[in-house]
Every structure is written in C-alpha cells, then in structure tokens.
Design a protein around this motif. Structure first.
Motif, short mmCIF file in Angstrom:
data_model
loop_
_atom_site.label_atom_id
_atom_site.label_comp_id
_atom_site.label_asym_id
_atom_site.label_seq_id
_atom_site.Cartn_x
_atom_site.Cartn_y
_atom_site.Cartn_z
N PHE A 116 17.72 25.18 45.79
CA PHE A 116 17.07 25.99 44.77
C PHE A 116 18.03 26.97 44.12
CE2 PHE A 116 14.46 29.34 43.04
CZ PHE A 116 13.34 28.69 42.54
N PHE A 117 18.83 27.67 44.94
CA PHE A 117 19.64 28.77 44.42
C PHE A 117 21.07 28.39 44.03
CE2 PHE A 117 16.47 31.22 46.96
CZ PHE A 117 15.98 32.01 45.93
N ALA A 118 21.67 27.41 44.72
CA ALA A 118 23.08 27.09 44.44
C ALA A 118 23.34 26.69 42.99
CB ALA A 118 23.57 26.01 45.40
N PRO A 119 22.47 25.90 42.36
CA PRO A 119 22.72 25.58 40.94
C PRO A 119 22.63 26.79 40.02
CG PRO A 119 21.22 23.98 41.91
CD PRO A 119 21.35 25.11 42.89
N LEU A 120 21.84 27.79 40.42
CA LEU A 120 21.74 29.02 39.65
C LEU A 120 23.00 29.87 39.78
CD1 LEU A 120 18.08 30.07 40.53
CD2 LEU A 120 18.89 29.26 38.31
N ARG A 121 23.66 29.74 40.91
CA ARG A 121 24.83 30.58 41.20
C ARG A 121 26.13 29.93 40.80
NH1 ARG A 121 28.29 33.55 41.22
NH2 ARG A 121 28.80 35.24 42.66
N PHE A 122 26.24 28.62 40.95
CA PHE A 122 27.50 27.92 40.71
C PHE A 122 27.28 26.79 39.71
CE2 PHE A 122 27.45 29.36 45.17
CZ PHE A 122 28.49 30.30 45.12
N ARG A 123 27.91 26.91 38.57
CA ARG A 123 27.76 25.89 37.54
C ARG A 123 28.19 24.52 38.02
NH1 ARG A 123 24.59 25.02 33.73
NH2 ARG A 123 24.78 27.21 33.11
N ALA A 124 29.18 24.46 38.89
CA ALA A 124 29.67 23.17 39.39
C ALA A 124 28.61 22.44 40.21
CB ALA A 124 30.93 23.38 40.23
N LEU A 125 27.62 23.17 40.72
CA LEU A 125 26.57 22.55 41.53
C LEU A 125 25.27 22.37 40.75
CD1 LEU A 125 27.10 24.45 44.92
CD2 LEU A 125 27.78 22.12 44.34
N ALA A 126 25.31 22.59 39.45
CA ALA A 126 24.11 22.45 38.62
C ALA A 126 23.85 20.99 38.31
CB ALA A 126 24.27 23.26 37.35
N SER A 127 23.58 20.22 39.35
CA SER A 127 23.33 18.80 39.22
C SER A 127 22.61 18.34 40.48
CB SER A 127 24.65 18.03 39.06
OG SER A 127 24.49 16.66 39.33
N ARG A 176 14.57 24.19 35.57
CA ARG A 176 14.31 24.82 34.27
C ARG A 176 15.13 26.09 34.07
NH1 ARG A 176 8.35 27.34 34.11
NH2 ARG A 176 9.29 28.21 32.22
N TRP A 177 15.50 26.73 35.20
CA TRP A 177 16.30 27.95 35.11
C TRP A 177 17.79 27.66 35.10
CZ3 TRP A 177 12.11 28.12 38.78
CH2 TRP A 177 11.00 28.81 38.31
N TRP A 178 18.25 26.76 35.97
CA TRP A 178 19.69 26.56 36.01
C TRP A 178 20.22 25.70 34.87
CZ3 TRP A 178 20.87 21.43 36.71
CH2 TRP A 178 20.06 20.63 37.56
N ARG A 179 19.37 24.94 34.23
CA ARG A 179 19.84 24.17 33.07
C ARG A 179 20.14 25.08 31.89
NH1 ARG A 179 19.33 18.69 32.41
NH2 ARG A 179 18.86 18.99 30.21
N ALA A 180 19.40 26.20 31.78
CA ALA A 180 19.58 27.12 30.66
C ALA A 180 20.43 28.33 31.02
CB ALA A 180 18.22 27.60 30.15
N ALA A 181 20.84 28.45 32.30
CA ALA A 181 21.57 29.63 32.74
C ALA A 181 23.04 29.55 32.37
CB ALA A 181 21.44 29.78 34.26
N PRO A 182 23.67 30.69 32.02
CA PRO A 182 25.12 30.71 31.79
C PRO A 182 25.87 30.59 33.10
CG PRO A 182 24.24 32.92 31.70
CD PRO A 182 23.05 32.00 31.82
N ASP A 183 27.16 30.36 33.03
CA ASP A 183 27.99 30.26 34.22
C ASP A 183 28.06 31.60 34.91
OD1 ASP A 183 29.79 29.75 36.19
OD2 ASP A 183 31.28 28.81 34.89
N ALA A 184 27.45 31.72 36.10
CA ALA A 184 27.37 33.00 36.80
C ALA A 184 28.72 33.49 37.28
CB ALA A 184 26.41 32.88 37.99
N SER A 185 29.66 32.57 37.49
CA SER A 185 30.95 32.97 38.03
C SER A 185 31.84 33.64 36.99
CB SER A 185 31.68 31.76 38.61
OG SER A 185 31.95 30.82 37.60
#
Length: 202
Positions: A116-127, A176-185
């Motif tokens: 749930f949270f890793a794609p929100l935190r790390f763009r590389a894991l947004a998949s 729905r959140w991590w697809r639209a989220a900017p790169d947090a790093s």
C-alpha cells in the motif's frame, strides 16, 4: 493475561497488544517527521512521513509473529511444503473454515502495508508487478530464515504466494494515489525568484 517478557515478546497476543499500544507513538512519529520535512522544504511531507511509518508499523509486527518459535524450536528439523496450494488444501480440510480464514487473511496482511505505502514513497516501486516481486522476495527470505533457524514452522510456497498476493492487492487499493503522486524522493518546494541555485558551466 500477558505475563512476563515471554508473554509480551514471545506470543502472538503479546505482539498484538504491543502493536496496539504503539499506535499513538506511530501517529506522533508521523507528525514529528512530517513537521521536520516541511521545515526542510518537502512539499509532500505528510504523505511521505505516513508512508515511511506505515511501512514499518504495518509490517514489523506481522514478520515478528511469523518468526516466533514453535514448541519444538531447535529440536526438530525445518519442514518445507514446496507444492503450490497443497498446504492451503490441508489447512482447509484439517483446520476447518475458521482456522483457514484466519491463516489466509493473516498471510495476506504480512506485506500489505508494503504494497500500500511503498509505491507512494518510492517512484521505482510504483508498479504492481514490482510490488509483487518485492513481496515475494521478502517472503522467501522469511521462509528461508524459518527453515535455517529451525523455528518449528513449515516453510511453505503457499505462504509466499499469499504474502505476495496481499501486497499486490494493497498496491491496487492505493493505486489511485500513487499513480498521480510526484516522486517523493525528489519532491521539494520551488526556489524563490531571484534565488535559484548556481549553475555550473563547463
């Protein structure tokens, strides 16, 4: 009633109680980290702080519970179940619907916070495939540790499949959140006009 250090640290009930008691501390940690990041100029401070704490708070207790030693730990050799779905069928046939449901749901939740949270935190894991791979790899490490440490537990391929599936479903839930989220790093507030960082010219 939980008594003594073993009752708190060496039983499932103890781990669950500790997790509940630490919830206010987890919330306070999110607030403190987010405040510090906002002061440093991070525009997504609350989201990244919640993700960081959520990954740890939602994963460590589950891993802790599945690494608790059984009654014959250190005495019996490690056991493995490498045939997919055989272990699940055995649980349903021998333990009944309630036991099987608890077992399945518990395994689905082990790495659900990571999913749930890793794609929100790390763009590389947004998949979703990457989350599935991460959860499966982490689960294999846990199952291998159970076997090597002789914890009197069954290292099962079904556990790996359920752990990965739980993470994948959780990733879909937050998609729905991590697809639209900017790169947090790399997310930072823009510099004020006239104060852009110097550019190196070669």
């Amino acid at each position: 009633m939980v008594k003594g250090w073993h009752g708190w640290l060496g039983t499932i009930n103890g781990v669950v109680l500790i997790t509940v008691l630490l919830l206010p501390l987890a919330a306070l940690t999110v607030w403190a980290v987010a405040r510090r990041r906002r002061a440093a100029g991070t525009t997504s401070a609350w989201r990244t702080s919640l993700a960081d704490v959520g990954i740890v708070y939602g994963t460590v207790p589950w891993v802790w519970m599945i690494m608790l030693p059984g009654d014959q730990a250190g005495v019996v050799s490690g056991r493995v179940a490498l045939v997919p779905l055989r272990d699940l069928l055995t649980i349903f046939s021998d333990g009944g619907p309630l036991t099987a449901t608890v077992q399945v749901v518990g395994n689905l939740l082990v790495f659900a916070s990571v999913g749930f949270f890793a794609p929100l935190r790390f763009r590389a894991l947004a998949s979703v495939p990457r989350i599935l791979a991460l959860a499966a790899g982490s689960s294999i490490l846990v199952e291998t540790a159970q076997y090597v440490l002789r914890l009197d537990r069954v290292s099962s391929v079904d556990d790996v499949l359920l752990n990965a599936a739980g993470a994948g479903l959780a990733a879909l839930a937050s998609r729905r959140w991590w697809r639209a989220a900017p790169d947090a790093s790399t997310d930072r507030r823009p510099h004020k006009r006239g104060r852009h960082p110097a550019t190196i010219r070669w």
